[in-house]
Scaffold this motif. Structure first.
Motif, PDB file in Angstrom:
ATOM      1  N   MET A 197     -14.135   7.541  31.689  1.00 47.28           N
ATOM      2  CA  MET A 197     -14.616   8.215  30.566  1.00 47.28           C
ATOM      3  C   MET A 197     -14.616   9.747  30.472  1.00 47.28           C
ATOM      4  N   ILE A 198     -14.355  10.409  31.350  1.00 47.98           N
ATOM      5  CA  ILE A 198     -14.195  12.277  31.161  1.00 47.98           C
ATOM      6  C   ILE A 198     -12.557  11.967  30.485  1.00 47.98           C
ATOM      7  N   LYS A 199     -11.944  11.616  31.511  1.00 49.98           N
ATOM      8  CA  LYS A 199     -10.263  12.497  30.342  1.00 49.98           C
ATOM      9  C   LYS A 199     -10.199  12.317  29.941  1.00 49.98           C
ATOM     10  N   GLY A 200      -9.389  13.491  29.515  1.00 46.02           N
ATOM     11  CA  GLY A 200      -8.875  14.216  27.995  1.00 46.02           C
ATOM     12  C   GLY A 200      -9.930  13.937  27.381  1.00 46.02           C
ATOM     13  N   LEU A 222     -22.828  13.265  27.649  1.00 47.57           N
ATOM     14  CA  LEU A 222     -23.554  12.223  28.428  1.00 47.57           C
ATOM     15  C   LEU A 222     -24.426  12.507  29.104  1.00 47.57           C
ATOM     16  N   THR A 223     -25.675  10.841  28.509  1.00 46.33           N
ATOM     17  CA  THR A 223     -26.712  11.037  29.188  1.00 46.33           C
ATOM     18  C   THR A 223     -26.639   9.827  30.816  1.00 46.33           C
ATOM     19  N   LYS A 224     -27.892   9.981  30.656  1.00 44.25           N
ATOM     20  CA  LYS A 224     -28.096   8.037  31.736  1.00 44.25           C
ATOM     21  C   LYS A 224     -27.947   7.833  31.120  1.00 44.25           C
ATOM     22  N   GLU A 225     -28.060   7.231  29.895  1.00 42.43           N
ATOM     23  CA  GLU A 225     -28.339   5.943  28.840  1.00 42.43           C
ATOM     24  C   GLU A 225     -27.220   5.338  29.119  1.00 42.43           C
ATOM     25  N   ASP A 226     -25.828   6.811  28.965  1.00 38.19           N
ATOM     26  CA  ASP A 226     -24.351   6.409  28.277  1.00 38.19           C
ATOM     27  C   ASP A 226     -23.838   6.116  29.376  1.00 38.19           C
ATOM     28  N   MET A 227     -24.689   6.693  30.990  1.00 37.36           N
ATOM     29  CA  MET A 227     -23.658   6.029  32.035  1.00 37.36           C
ATOM     30  C   MET A 227     -24.605   4.457  32.411  1.00 37.36           C
ATOM     31  N   LYS A 273     -24.432  13.284  37.936  1.00 37.06           N
ATOM     32  CA  LYS A 273     -24.693  14.395  38.604  1.00 37.06           C
ATOM     33  C   LYS A 273     -23.967  15.252  39.488  1.00 37.06           C
ATOM     34  N   VAL A 274     -23.608  14.381  40.140  1.00 35.75           N
ATOM     35  CA  VAL A 274     -21.863  15.941  40.726  1.00 35.75           C
ATOM     36  C   VAL A 274     -21.193  16.127  40.199  1.00 35.75           C
ATOM     37  N   LEU A 275     -21.234  15.942  38.526  1.00 34.30           N
ATOM     38  CA  LEU A 275     -20.252  16.144  37.605  1.00 34.30           C
ATOM     39  C   LEU A 275     -20.595  17.163  36.744  1.00 34.30           C
ATOM     40  N   LYS A 276     -21.691  17.252  36.214  1.00 36.40           N
ATOM     41  CA  LYS A 276     -22.468  17.699  35.373  1.00 36.40           C
ATOM     42  C   LYS A 276     -22.958  19.412  36.116  1.00 36.40           C
ATOM     43  N   SER A 277     -23.324  19.052  37.528  1.00 32.84           N
ATOM     44  CA  SER A 277     -23.932  20.123  38.439  1.00 32.84           C
ATOM     45  C   SER A 277     -22.528  21.014  38.500  1.00 32.84           C
ATOM     46  N   GLY A 278     -21.072  20.571  39.024  1.00 29.37           N
ATOM     47  CA  GLY A 278     -20.005  20.967  39.322  1.00 29.37           C
ATOM     48  C   GLY A 278     -19.276  21.828  37.917  1.00 29.37           C
ATOM     49  N   LEU A 279     -19.690  21.463  36.647  1.00 28.40           N
ATOM     50  CA  LEU A 279     -19.523  21.964  35.811  1.00 28.40           C
ATOM     51  C   LEU A 279     -20.176  23.287  35.313  1.00 28.40           C
ATOM     52  N   LYS A 289     -29.128  21.177  37.455  1.00 25.95           N
ATOM     53  CA  LYS A 289     -29.456  20.859  38.587  1.00 25.95           C
ATOM     54  C   LYS A 289     -30.748  19.830  38.493  1.00 25.95           C
ATOM     55  N   GLY A 290     -30.872  18.991  39.319  1.00 26.64           N
ATOM     56  CA  GLY A 290     -31.549  17.463  39.068  1.00 26.64           C
ATOM     57  C   GLY A 290     -31.257  16.335  38.515  1.00 26.64           C
ATOM     58  N   TRP A 291     -31.175  15.252  38.368  1.00 31.81           N
ATOM     59  CA  TRP A 291     -30.433  13.953  38.491  1.00 31.81           C
ATOM     60  C   TRP A 291     -30.980  14.100  36.817  1.00 31.81           C
ATOM     61  N   PRO A 292     -29.314  12.911  36.080  1.00 29.76           N
ATOM     62  CA  PRO A 292     -29.125  12.891  34.716  1.00 29.76           C
ATOM     63  C   PRO A 292     -30.726  12.273  33.718  1.00 29.76           C
ATOM     64  N   GLY A 293     -31.342  13.190  32.744  1.00 29.65           N
ATOM     65  CA  GLY A 293     -32.288  12.826  32.121  1.00 29.65           C
ATOM     66  C   GLY A 293     -33.501  13.915  33.023  1.00 29.65           C
ATOM     67  N   GLU A 294     -33.503  14.276  33.772  1.00 30.82           N
ATOM     68  CA  GLU A 294     -34.371  15.418  33.878  1.00 30.82           C
ATOM     69  C   GLU A 294     -34.407  16.477  34.523  1.00 30.82           C
ATOM     70  N   GLU A 295     -32.771  16.715  33.685  1.00 25.17           N
ATOM     71  CA  GLU A 295     -32.154  18.513  34.342  1.00 25.17           C
ATOM     72  C   GLU A 295     -32.949  19.449  34.212  1.00 25.17           C
ATOM     73  N   GLU A 296     -33.924  19.602  33.009  1.00 24.09           N
ATOM     74  CA  GLU A 296     -34.548  20.284  32.529  1.00 24.09           C
ATOM     75  C   GLU A 296     -35.565  20.372  33.658  1.00 24.09           C
ATOM     76  N   GLU A 297     -36.300  18.882  33.930  1.00 28.13           N
ATOM     77  CA  GLU A 297     -36.975  19.818  34.530  1.00 28.13           C
ATOM     78  C   GLU A 297     -37.214  20.342  36.271  1.00 28.13           C
ATOM     79  N   GLU A 298     -36.172  20.146  36.686  1.00 27.98           N
ATOM     80  CA  GLU A 298     -35.658  21.309  37.761  1.00 27.98           C
ATOM     81  C   GLU A 298     -35.524  22.096  37.681  1.00 27.98           C
ATOM     82  N   GLU A 299     -35.369  23.676  38.561  1.00 30.31           N
ATOM     83  CA  GLU A 299     -34.538  24.459  38.617  1.00 30.31           C
ATOM     84  C   GLU A 299     -32.513  24.083  38.152  1.00 30.31           C
TER      85      GLU A 299
END
Ligand code: FES
Length: 131
Positions: A73-76, A85-90, A111-117, A121-131
């Motif tokens: 999905m992300i290549k290119g 990309l959201t939880k729903e997309d995945m 989750k790992v991708l978004k944390s690395g890039l 932090k946090g699980w997709p869909g809940e990112e804002e709720e955690e630090e």
């Protein structure tokens, strides 16, 4: 067999873009604290685009298949698009209904991708709720 289940199993058995990159611009590994499964992404970035990606890790069928699907999905893709990309997309990309107990398996790669890039932090869909 259900065609989507077959699709998941195929990605698990023949993971796409599996392995590591020699000189990645970003390399990030994280685990699911609930089960200990891990996923690592290596990424090559040029002009704000993901020009190459590999993943590796160990874990349950859904987590590994979802990570494999995610690499396709992300290549290119532009980094700004990937960030959206959201939880729903995945979940939609997986194509099978994922019960509440397996949601974290399905979302571990994203989750790992978004944390690395992006340091999100946090699980997709809940990112804002955690630090
Ligand atoms: Fe660990 Fe699925 S059981 S990610």
């Amino acid at each position: 067999m259900d065609i989507y289940l077959e699709y998941i199993l195929d990605h698990y058995k023949n993971p796409r873009n599996y392995g590591t990159l020699e000189n990645p611009d970003i390399s990030h590994e994280e685990g699911n604290p609930y089960c200990g499964d891990v996923i690592r992404f290596d990424l090559k970035i040029e002009d704000n685009k993901i020009v190459d990606v590999r993943f590796s890790g160990k874990g349950c069928t859904i987590s590994q298949a979802a990570a494999s699907i995610l690499t396709e999905m992300i290549k290119g893709k532009d980094l700004d698009e990937v960030k959206k990309l959201t939880k729903e997309d995945m979940l939609e990309a997986l194509g099978i209904p994922v019960g509440p107990t397996r949601i974290k398996c399905a979302l571990l790669g994203l989750k790992v991708l978004k944390s690395g890039l992006y340091g999100l932090k946090g699980w997709p869909g809940e990112e804002e709720e955690e630090e």
